[in-house]
Design an enzyme around this catalytic site. Structure first.
Site, PDB file in Angstrom:
ATOM      1  N   HIS A  60       0.872  -1.090   0.172  1.00 40.05           N
ATOM      2  CA  HIS A  60      -0.059  -0.084  -0.012  1.00 40.05           C
ATOM      3  C   HIS A  60       0.962   1.148   0.054  1.00 40.05           C
ATOM      4  CE1 HIS A  60      -3.779   2.392   0.916  1.00 40.05           C
ATOM      5  NE2 HIS A  60      -2.797   3.240   1.715  1.00 40.05           N
ATOM      6  N   GLU A  61       1.736   1.412   0.972  1.00 43.47           N
ATOM      7  CA  GLU A  61       2.512   2.552   1.027  1.00 43.47           C
ATOM      8  C   GLU A  61       3.411   2.574  -0.166  1.00 43.47           C
ATOM      9  OE1 GLU A  61       1.880   4.618   3.044  1.00 43.47           O
ATOM     10  OE2 GLU A  61       0.630   3.642   4.382  1.00 43.47           O
ATOM     11  N   HIS A  83       2.096   4.582  -2.824  1.00 47.88           N
ATOM     12  CA  HIS A  83       1.798   6.037  -2.322  1.00 47.88           C
ATOM     13  C   HIS A  83       3.363   6.528  -2.784  1.00 47.88           C
ATOM     14  CE1 HIS A  83      -1.873   6.389  -0.781  1.00 47.88           C
ATOM     15  NE2 HIS A  83      -1.732   5.644   0.174  1.00 47.88           N
TER      16      HIS A  83
END
Length: 361
Positions: A31-32, A35
């Site tokens: 997920h990170e 980003h």
């Protein structure tokens, strides 16, 4: 013998804990990473890319001044971006703050954390379908228990389930989901397509059975295991698409149930609940572990898309508002709303964790 048993319990606990940290770490990292990569692509300065919270136990500062960290509490992670908090000084990294980028670029940075979760879930499922078993998620009954309530009502092997209590059934897993959340103390209707293409609705009266622990469950008598698909990459690809779609549908069914009150909040699970699930799948093989990672990725992705403050979806909502009104929302107002949302999330997490601990006893 007691020493041996205690050592076994200790080792099983340690192995489950390590696997839990690994699974959660992979889910958060993916997920990170979404980003992080898109922040770099659009030219936003990244202060820190961290796995975990709390004190830093390892860090590396790259030439571009980005700090890569591992922190001591392995229950999450974060990417810290320049200009992410709107009321900070934006002159230090002028041109490389998140707020210096246009709405579409900021949208990409916000949404690709979720995007990477969905992509990674697909990869996990495709690998399961390619190297292990690709299930055929067409909702066709592959077994109806002899003399069960389902058999007595008229259901047969090969029936394609179209609806359960007027809920549309698209994937085989929908059968299990609705049999879990529906009130089985009452008659259950199954609308099915027979092998001769006739469509018939059957009403089943589930049988109440007492468990060894004194609790009761309701028995319908249909298999909750889907048939295996034919081997090959085409079957694996179809399985990946269908299974991810089934996971999405399950999430929306649960969210709808929470909002309508049909599913109680105390049925949700947090880190402690996930730890218990990891303990259950640890001995079931790598395919089960990969399936759990895919499911968690879908869960994290869908939850983060909710238009709630402090979630990615909340930040995306503010971008949509900015686009519609032609100017950003007041930084002070947006930060306050996100702070309140974060506090509410922490309260909910404490409540869920408390319930998870109670379920262990």
């Amino acid at each position: 013998i007691y020493g041996y048993v205690l050592r076994r319990i200790f080792m099983n606990t340690i192995l489950t804990l390590l696997l839990f940290i690994l699974i959660l770490g992979i889910t958060v990292f993916v997920h990170e990473l979404g980003h992080f990569l898109f922040a770099k692509i659009v030219g936003v300065h990244v202060y820190e890319f961290s796995l975990g919270f709390g004190p830093v136990i390892f860090k590396h500062i790259a030439k571009d001044k980005t700090q890569y960290s591992i922190r001591c509490i392995p229950l999450g992670g974060f990417v810290s971006l320049a200009g992410e908090e709107q009321d900070v000084d934006l002159t230090k990294h002028k041109g490389h703050n998140l707020q210096d980028k246009n709405v579409f670029q900021r949208f990409l940075v916000m949404v690709m954390g979720v995007g990477f979760n969905f992509i990674f879930a697909f990869i996990m499922l495709f690998m399961i379908g390619s190297f292990y078993t690709a299930r055929d998620l067409t909702p066709v009954l592959n077994e109806v228990n002899y003399n069960s309530p389902a058999a007595k009502a008229g259901l047969e092997k090969g029936d394609k389930v179209l609806e359960i209590n007027n809920h549309k059934i698209k994937y085989f897993d929908d059968i299990f989901v609705y049999l879990t959340i529906e009130d089985l103390s009452k008659p259950v209707s199954f609308k099915v397509e027979k092998q001769n293409k006739n469509v018939i609705t059957y009403v089943i009266n589930p049988e109440k059975i007492e468990q060894e622990d004194g609790t009761f469950k309701y028995f319908v008598g249909v298999s909750t295991l889907a048939s295996e698909a034919k081997p090959g990459l085409a079957s694996a690809f179809k399985y990946s698409i269908d299974q991810e779609g089934a996971y999405f549908k399950q999430m929306f069914i649960v969210l709808k149930g929470l909002f309508t009150g049909n599913i109680p909040v105390n049925s949700l699970s947090g880190p402690v609940g996930i730890y218990s699930i990891v303990g259950q799948v640890r001995n079931q093989g790598l395919a089960s572990i990969m399936s759990l990672i895919a499911l968690l990725c879908i869960n994290v992705g869908v939850i983060n898309l909710l238009p709630f403050p402090a979630f990615d979806g909340g930040r995306i909502l503010f971008l949509i508002i900015e686009k519609l009104k032609g100017s950003p929302v007041s930084p002070k107002v947006e930060n306050t709303i996100h702070s309140i949302g974060f506090i509410l999330l922490m309260i909910l997490m404490v409540y869920i964790t408390f319930n998870d601990i109670l379920k262990l006893f």
